[in-house]
Enzyme design. Structure first.
Site, PDB file in Angstrom:
ATOM      1  N   GLN A   1      15.398  -7.487  -2.975  1.00  0.00           N
ATOM      2  CA  GLN A   1      14.121  -8.172  -2.790  1.00  0.00           C
ATOM      3  C   GLN A   1      13.718  -8.926  -4.045  1.00  0.00           C
ATOM      4  O   GLN A   1      13.307 -10.092  -3.983  1.00  0.00           O
ATOM      5  CB  GLN A   1      13.033  -7.168  -2.420  1.00  0.00           C
ATOM      6  CG  GLN A   1      11.631  -7.770  -2.356  1.00  0.00           C
ATOM      7  CD  GLN A   1      10.601  -6.753  -1.945  1.00  0.00           C
ATOM      8  OE1 GLN A   1      10.411  -6.497  -0.764  1.00  0.00           O
ATOM      9  NE2 GLN A   1       9.938  -6.136  -2.906  1.00  0.00           N
TER      10      GLN A   1
ATOM     11  N   HIS B   1       2.337   4.631  -5.117  1.00  0.00           N
ATOM     12  CA  HIS B   1       2.833   5.767  -5.874  1.00  0.00           C
ATOM     13  C   HIS B   1       3.028   5.340  -7.322  1.00  0.00           C
ATOM     14  O   HIS B   1       2.682   4.206  -7.706  1.00  0.00           O
ATOM     15  CB  HIS B   1       4.135   6.304  -5.259  1.00  0.00           C
ATOM     16  CG  HIS B   1       5.174   5.245  -5.021  1.00  0.00           C
ATOM     17  ND1 HIS B   1       5.795   4.549  -6.041  1.00  0.00           N
ATOM     18  CD2 HIS B   1       5.706   4.758  -3.867  1.00  0.00           C
ATOM     19  CE1 HIS B   1       6.660   3.694  -5.542  1.00  0.00           C
ATOM     20  NE2 HIS B   1       6.626   3.793  -4.224  1.00  0.00           N
TER      21      HIS B   1
ATOM     22  N   HIS C   1       4.452   1.872  -8.181  1.00  0.00           N
ATOM     23  CA  HIS C   1       3.505   0.758  -8.120  1.00  0.00           C
ATOM     24  C   HIS C   1       2.577   0.761  -9.331  1.00  0.00           C
ATOM     25  O   HIS C   1       2.324  -0.285  -9.940  1.00  0.00           O
ATOM     26  CB  HIS C   1       2.652   0.843  -6.854  1.00  0.00           C
ATOM     27  CG  HIS C   1       3.423   0.758  -5.582  1.00  0.00           C
ATOM     28  ND1 HIS C   1       3.609   1.848  -4.753  1.00  0.00           N
ATOM     29  CD2 HIS C   1       4.056  -0.275  -4.982  1.00  0.00           C
ATOM     30  CE1 HIS C   1       4.297   1.481  -3.697  1.00  0.00           C
ATOM     31  NE2 HIS C   1       4.595   0.207  -3.806  1.00  0.00           N
TER      32      HIS C   1
ATOM     33  N   SER D   1       9.333   6.105  -3.402  1.00  0.00           N
ATOM     34  CA  SER D   1       9.232   5.170  -2.286  1.00  0.00           C
ATOM     35  C   SER D   1       8.070   5.591  -1.398  1.00  0.00           C
ATOM     36  O   SER D   1       7.825   6.795  -1.226  1.00  0.00           O
ATOM     37  CB  SER D   1      10.530   5.165  -1.465  1.00  0.00           C
ATOM     38  OG  SER D   1      10.353   4.469  -0.241  1.00  0.00           O
ATOM     39  N   SER D   2       7.375   4.622  -0.836  1.00  0.00           N
ATOM     40  CA  SER D   2       6.295   4.943   0.095  1.00  0.00           C
ATOM     41  C   SER D   2       6.813   5.706   1.300  1.00  0.00           C
ATOM     42  O   SER D   2       6.080   6.487   1.914  1.00  0.00           O
ATOM     43  CB  SER D   2       5.603   3.658   0.551  1.00  0.00           C
ATOM     44  OG  SER D   2       5.049   2.971  -0.553  1.00  0.00           O
TER      45      SER D   2
ATOM     46  N   GLY E   1       0.809  -1.202   0.000  1.00  0.00           N
ATOM     47  CA  GLY E   1       0.000   0.000   0.000  1.00  0.00           C
ATOM     48  C   GLY E   1       0.846   1.257   0.000  1.00  0.00           C
ATOM     49  O   GLY E   1       2.029   1.225  -0.310  1.00  0.00           O
TER      50      GLY E   1
END
Length: 282
Positions: free
Chosen positions: A153, A34, A37, A185-186, A31
């Site tokens: 990741q 931005h 995503h 980045s979130s 979630g």
């Protein structure tokens, strides 16, 4: 756009796509979405017949001292953004759905998880690998898409999929940046305007490294020294690492004589930021 909250609903959605002989793309997120995503969602929509995103703030990848409690959760905003993007569905499970009482099984992440983030954030990739494997079992799509900003990741997930013979094609897509170079980045929303200015040191350090490599520098120590200098001059509060590594294993390289990646993790204020830059062998 369908909003799915249970594992049974999610499984039925994917099985329906398969029954219609449709390819399907998975975009897992925590979630606070931005443009990075949304670019994954749009790529999936081009690549696959149907696309499902997930929104789940995974508690098992946060250490006790990290920012789980304050991690942003603007769910309604995220759902509106996914709908505008054209996502076909989104899976939004509760924590108890993903980790039922008594849950005690976790994945031992692959070797590529050990350096860098693995050394700085003990247990992080154990949680990442476990939740992504669970999502891929609940949502056995044909494809899955991740951002290259979280380079390690993506490498961990690709290795897990390969090692466990999973029938899903994993793609890592290029980092999306602000016009000034800051990687989206979130966690950027934590930064004050002054901190955001200092955070630009990460992308500047990587550009400086790229310029050095383009000019013929191949010695990693020299390039790493340059990155540290740029980060220090920018005023970041702490440098956790700024290294040149083998792109496949993420072990540090003495020189760029094979596909490599420069990776940075640094803190600005209390916000931890990461970024990277790929290099081909010279």
């Amino acid at each position: 756009m369908q909003i799915l909250k249970t594992k049974d609903e999610a499984r039925r959605w994917v099985r329906h796509q398969a029954a219609m002989d449709r390819t399907s793309g998975l975009v897992p997120t925590m979630g606070a979405l931005h443009e990075g995503h949304y670019s994954l969602v749009r790529h999936s929509l081009q690549r696959c017949d149907s696309t499902i995103a997930t929104i789940f703030v995974n508690p098992t990848q946060f250490a006790p001292h990290e920012d789980l409690s304050r991690y942003p959760r603007p769910l309604e905003e995220d759902l509106a953004g996914l709908a505008e993007c054209g996502a076909d569905a989104v899976f939004v499970p509760e924590e108890g759905t993903m980790y039922a009482p008594g849950h005690s099984t976790f994945i031992e992440p692959p070797a590529v998880a050990r350096p860098l983030e693995g050394a700085c954030r003990e247990g992080h990739f154990r949680g990442v690998a476990t939740v992504v494997l669970k999502l891929m079992h609940i949502l056995p799509t044909t494809h899955a898409f991740f951002g290259q900003k979280d380079f390690q990741q993506a490498a961990v997930i690709s290795a897990m999929v390969r090692d466990l013979d999973m029938d899903v094609e994993v793609e890592a897509l290029p980092t999306v940046r602000e016009p000034d170079g800051l990687a989206l980045s979130s966690r950027n929303r934590y930064l004050s305007s002054e901190q955001r200015s200092r955070a630009l040191g990460l992308s500047r350090a990587l550009r400086d490294a790229a310029d050095a490599v383009a000019a013929g520098e191949i010695e990693s120590a020299a390039i790493e020294q340059r990155m540290h200098r740029v980060l220090t001059e920018a005023g970041v509060d702490a440098i956790e690492y700024a290294v040149i590594a083998d792109r496949r294993t993420l072990e540090r390289l003495p020189r760029i004589d094979r596909p490599a990646v420069a990776l940075i993790a640094a803190r600005v204020g209390t916000t931890r930021l990461i970024d990277n830059q790929l290099f081909d062998a010279t």
